[in-house]
Scaffold this motif. Structure first.
Motif, PDB file in Angstrom:
ATOM      1  N   PRO A  32       0.812  -1.230   0.000  1.00 16.55           N
ATOM      2  CA  PRO A  32       0.000   0.000   0.000  1.00 16.55           C
ATOM      3  C   PRO A  32       0.842   1.276   0.000  1.00 16.55           C
ATOM      4  O   PRO A  32       0.450   2.292  -0.577  1.00 16.55           O
ATOM      5  CB  PRO A  32      -0.811  -0.097   1.296  1.00 16.55           C
ATOM      6  CG  PRO A  32      -0.789  -1.537   1.670  1.00 16.55           C
ATOM      7  CD  PRO A  32       0.527  -2.072   1.182  1.00 16.55           C
ATOM      8  N   ALA A  33       2.021   1.220   0.628  1.00 14.03           N
ATOM      9  CA  ALA A  33       2.900   2.391   0.622  1.00 14.03           C
ATOM     10  C   ALA A  33       3.415   2.634  -0.793  1.00 14.03           C
ATOM     11  O   ALA A  33       3.493   3.788  -1.255  1.00 14.03           O
ATOM     12  CB  ALA A  33       4.067   2.169   1.581  1.00 14.03           C
ATOM     13  N   ILE A  34       3.729   1.556  -1.470  1.00 15.68           N
ATOM     14  CA  ILE A  34       4.218   1.710  -2.847  1.00 15.68           C
ATOM     15  C   ILE A  34       3.124   2.296  -3.733  1.00 15.68           C
ATOM     16  O   ILE A  34       3.361   3.230  -4.504  1.00 15.68           O
ATOM     17  CB  ILE A  34       4.672   0.343  -3.410  1.00 15.68           C
ATOM     18  CG1 ILE A  34       5.758  -0.258  -2.523  1.00 15.68           C
ATOM     19  CG2 ILE A  34       5.177   0.496  -4.847  1.00 15.68           C
ATOM     20  CD1 ILE A  34       6.188  -1.659  -2.923  1.00 15.68           C
ATOM     21  N   SER A  35       1.902   1.759  -3.596  1.00 19.35           N
ATOM     22  CA  SER A  35       0.836   2.250  -4.478  1.00 19.35           C
ATOM     23  C   SER A  35       0.590   3.742  -4.235  1.00 19.35           C
ATOM     24  O   SER A  35       0.360   4.500  -5.181  1.00 19.35           O
ATOM     25  CB  SER A  35      -0.442   1.426  -4.299  1.00 19.35           C
ATOM     26  OG  SER A  35      -0.962   1.594  -3.011  1.00 19.35           O
ATOM     27  N   GLN A  36       0.660   4.158  -2.957  1.00 17.41           N
ATOM     28  CA  GLN A  36       0.495   5.589  -2.628  1.00 17.41           C
ATOM     29  C   GLN A  36       1.540   6.426  -3.353  1.00 17.41           C
ATOM     30  O   GLN A  36       1.220   7.424  -4.007  1.00 17.41           O
ATOM     31  CB  GLN A  36       0.692   5.812  -1.114  1.00 17.41           C
ATOM     32  CG  GLN A  36      -0.394   5.229  -0.245  1.00 17.41           C
ATOM     33  CD  GLN A  36      -1.642   6.097  -0.228  1.00 17.41           C
ATOM     34  OE1 GLN A  36      -1.632   7.196  -0.772  1.00 17.41           O
ATOM     35  NE2 GLN A  36      -2.711   5.581   0.357  1.00 17.41           N
ATOM     36  N   GLU A  37       2.779   5.981  -3.236  1.00 17.06           N
ATOM     37  CA  GLU A  37       3.874   6.746  -3.827  1.00 17.06           C
ATOM     38  C   GLU A  37       3.748   6.841  -5.342  1.00 17.06           C
ATOM     39  O   GLU A  37       3.924   7.917  -5.926  1.00 17.06           O
ATOM     40  CB  GLU A  37       5.206   6.034  -3.523  1.00 17.06           C
ATOM     41  CG  GLU A  37       6.034   6.736  -2.484  1.00 17.06           C
ATOM     42  CD  GLU A  37       7.184   5.861  -2.040  1.00 17.06           C
ATOM     43  OE1 GLU A  37       7.965   5.425  -2.911  1.00 17.06           O
ATOM     44  OE2 GLU A  37       7.263   5.585  -0.820  1.00 17.06           O
ATOM     45  N   VAL A  38       3.446   5.686  -5.936  1.00 13.33           N
ATOM     46  CA  VAL A  38       3.355   5.665  -7.405  1.00 13.33           C
ATOM     47  C   VAL A  38       2.231   6.582  -7.874  1.00 13.33           C
ATOM     48  O   VAL A  38       2.404   7.382  -8.808  1.00 13.33           O
ATOM     49  CB  VAL A  38       3.139   4.219  -7.921  1.00 13.33           C
ATOM     50  CG1 VAL A  38       2.904   4.209  -9.421  1.00 13.33           C
ATOM     51  CG2 VAL A  38       4.334   3.356  -7.560  1.00 13.33           C
ATOM     52  N   ALA A  39       1.094   6.493  -7.185  1.00 10.49           N
ATOM     53  CA  ALA A  39      -0.042   7.331  -7.580  1.00 10.49           C
ATOM     54  C   ALA A  39       0.323   8.811  -7.462  1.00 10.49           C
ATOM     55  O   ALA A  39       0.006   9.620  -8.343  1.00 10.49           O
ATOM     56  CB  ALA A  39      -1.261   7.004  -6.730  1.00 10.49           C
ATOM     57  N   ALA A  40       1.028   9.161  -6.380  1.00  9.30           N
ATOM     58  CA  ALA A  40       1.422  10.563  -6.188  1.00  9.30           C
ATOM     59  C   ALA A  40       2.346  11.008  -7.321  1.00  9.30           C
ATOM     60  O   ALA A  40       2.177  12.082  -7.900  1.00  9.30           O
ATOM     61  CB  ALA A  40       2.112  10.719  -4.833  1.00  9.30           C
ATOM     62  N   LYS A  41       3.293  10.144  -7.647  1.00  8.21           N
ATOM     63  CA  LYS A  41       4.234  10.475  -8.729  1.00  8.21           C
ATOM     64  C   LYS A  41       3.505  10.700 -10.045  1.00  8.21           C
ATOM     65  O   LYS A  41       3.793  11.635 -10.794  1.00  8.21           O
ATOM     66  CB  LYS A  41       5.218   9.302  -8.912  1.00  8.21           C
ATOM     67  CG  LYS A  41       6.642   9.665  -8.548  1.00  8.21           C
ATOM     68  CD  LYS A  41       7.595   8.604  -9.067  1.00  8.21           C
ATOM     69  CE  LYS A  41       8.841   8.616  -8.195  1.00  8.21           C
ATOM     70  NZ  LYS A  41       9.628   7.399  -8.362  1.00  8.21           N
TER      71      LYS A  41
END
Ligand code: ARG
Length: 577
Positions: free
Chosen positions: A52-61
């Motif tokens: 979930p942390a990765i998905s957050q980061e990717v979405a933000a990027k």
């Protein structure tokens, strides 16, 4: 949708600085969550972060660089990055190609013969035996794979490996000699079964009859004209009945090549196997020691019996080599009952010993049996119920339901027969195809034929509803309009319906990937449901002409997709029900 998949994969590749392929994109279970989903689990180890942390980061990027997204929106949903296609793009990319196709739907269709050569073998019933449910299951699935494969641009070649060879034809000949006088002028398969049974009774009393049958089969192998004529007659009688069923099931084979088709290949094959010391003698018979794909030893494959005759497996080995020689196929799929798993492992094992270059591109797709709730049929094993018996109980049930609903009103008895036969077939085919083919099927008539729920009749009904809406609108001088649709479709349930439509190509591709009709079957149920919601929420024909014609375009697109999807499954579309 495929275009969007590419855009999303490219955007992800840029954000993650690694290659993300379109095949990594999934479909969210609920379209309101988005149209595409990228699971982050796989990255967790490498990036040492929770998904979930990765998905957050990717979405933000991604949201920092919207130019990457080509109009899509991206957000994190748990461990996934979900992408949503906005309404205007959906109407453009999904509704337009459907609306612009004529009678032949173009949406999700891939250019003819632009992909690999794929041989599918299916159905393969036995001559002089009735067409059983055991053969129906692979027929429905194989035909569906063939149709969908064609739609998606594969060069499909279908083969029916008719059981038309073997010692039973010697027996049938002797049965004709002994009991032929009992046959009616125009014998059917059932009549052949009767004299075959009689022959077995006779053999019980007099074992020499069996030798006579063996002798007769030898004569058939040697092309004796009298025995051959009798054999041909049995094939003709059987094919006449099978063809009726195939036409009802909308099944067409490129080649009906029975086992006998490969007879001429056998001597060379045997000689070749012997020369290479692959075929070895064992207790008077000739066998090949075989392993499965992983190198595990299997029971040896007998190819020549003690009496020198070939068997079922011999002809399968010859058939595979012959087909490769003819078609240079990229893959070959055998849709056949699960009981034959070992048989195919052994046949593939022999091909492996022969270093056949294509063996790893051959597969057996197994089908399970039927279990019947109905007392009459449950006493027999799934194999011994004929397709006609199943269809006829389904037809009776459809008629009862239609009478209950009053939908038989105004129909002549021929019309009622025709419609109920289509509904019954649709019910049986859909029920078979909408669950995992490898598993056994529980056949509960009331559930199979239900007009509601996940059933064939429910889909057929949705299709007739679209048809009648279109007819009604036409009478009022209204025509579907794509232009108006692009201008006026904004309601959630309208856009949600188009969103579901967008999943069609993916559902087809999944059907081919899994060699199961389940994804296509589920897609159609989703489509019909989503159409139901739209229809409940939005009045199609109203005072507002522009909006009516916009919505009619949606109805017509649903009709086209249901029509094509049902055709691909092998389900007839009655025009009223
Ligand atoms: N006729 C066979 C049977 O009824 C099925 C044939 C399956 N195909 C094959 N290539 N062996 O059992």
């Amino acid at each position: 949708m495929e275009a969007f998949q590419k855009i999303a994969a490219q955007a992800l590749s840029a954000a993650l600085e690694r290659d993300v392929s379109v095949t990594e994109m999934e479909t969210p279970p609920d379209p309101t969550m988005g149209d595409l989903a990228f699971p982050c689990f796989k990255l967790s180890k490498e990036l040492r972060k929770a998904p979930p942390a990765i998905s957050q980061e990717v979405a933000a990027k991604l949201n920092e660089k919207p130019e990457l997204l080509g109009g899509l929106s991206a957000r994190a949903v748990g461990p996934y990055v979900n992408f949503t296609v906005p309404a205007n793009l959906l109407l453009d990319q999904v509704l337009s190609p459907i609306a612009n196709s004529g009678d032949e739907l173009q949406f999700g269709r891939v250019a003819k013969d632009s992909r690999e050569t794929w041989v599918v073998e299916y159905s393969s019933p036995n001559v002089a035996k009735p067409f059983m449910i055991y053969h129906f299951r692979p027929t429905g699935l194989g035909a569906c794979i063939e149709r969908v494969g064609r739609y998606r641009g594969y060069k499909m070649i279908s083969i029916n490996h008719l059981g038309d060879w073997g010692t039973q034809f010697g027996k049938l000949f002797v049965a004709h000699e002994l009991f032929g006088a009992d046959l009616p002028a125009d014998p059917q398969i059932d009549d052949l079964v009767k004299i075959y049974v009689k022959l077995h009774e006779a053999i019980e009393k007099d074992a020499t009859i069996e030798d006579r049958a063996r002798e007769a089969f030898k004569r058939l192998e040697q092309k004796d004209p009298v025995v051959t004529a009798n054999w041909k007659k049995c094939i003709d009688i059987s094919m006449k009945e099978f063809k009726k069923l195939y036409s009802r099931l909308d099944v067409n084979f490129d080649h009906i090549w029975g086992e006998s088709h490969y007879e001429g290949e056998l001597p060379t094959l045997i000689a070749n196997l012997k020369k290479q010391n692959i075929l070895i003698e064992s207790e008077g018979a000739w066998i090949v020691n075989v392993t499965d794909a992983k190198g595990q030893e299997l029971p040896p494959c007998i190819l020549v019996k003690k009496d020198g005759s070939s068997i079922y497996a011999t002809r399968d080995v010859a058939a595979a080599l012959y087909r490769f020689d003819q078609f240079k196929f990229d893959r070959m799929t055998y849709v056949v009952g699960g009981e034959q798993k070992l048989h195919f492992q052994q046949v593939f094992g022999v091909l492996r010993r022969l270093n056949a270059p294509f063996v790893d591109r051959c597969e057996h797709v197994p089908t399970g049996l039927y279990r019947f709730k109905d007392a009459k049929m449950s006493t027999r094993k799934g194999n011994f119920v004929t397709l006609n018996e199943v269809l006829s109980v389904a037809e009776d049930r459809v008629k009862t339901l239609m009478r209950e609903r009053g939908s038989d009103e105004g129909l002549s008895s021929e019309q009622l027969d025709e419609i109920s036969s289509k509904i019954a077939l649709g019910a049986v085919v859909f029920h078979d195809l909408h669950s995992d083919p490898a598993r056994d099927v529980e056949f509960d008539l009331e559930r199979v034929v239900d007009f509601e729920g996940e059933t064939g009749p429910y889909l057929q009904y949705a299709h007739t509803r679209c048809l009648s809406l279109m007819r009604k609108a036409e009478k009022e001088g209204l025509k579907p309009s794509l232009e108006n649709a692009k201008k006026r479709l904004t309601q959630d349930s309208e856009i949600a319906l188009v969103r579901v439509m967008g999943q069609f190509p993916k559902a087809l591709e999944r059907t081919l990937d899994t060699r199961k009709a389940v994804p296509l079957a589920h897609f159609l149920v989703e489509l019909a449901r989503s159409f139901g919601t739209f229809y409940r929420d939005c009045q199609v024909v109203s005072e507002d002409r522009e909006l009516s014609e916009a919505r009619l375009e949606l109805v017509d697109a649903t009709r086209k997709l249901l029509n094509e999807g049902l055709r691909l499954l092998g389900i007839p579309r009655p025009t009223q029900m």
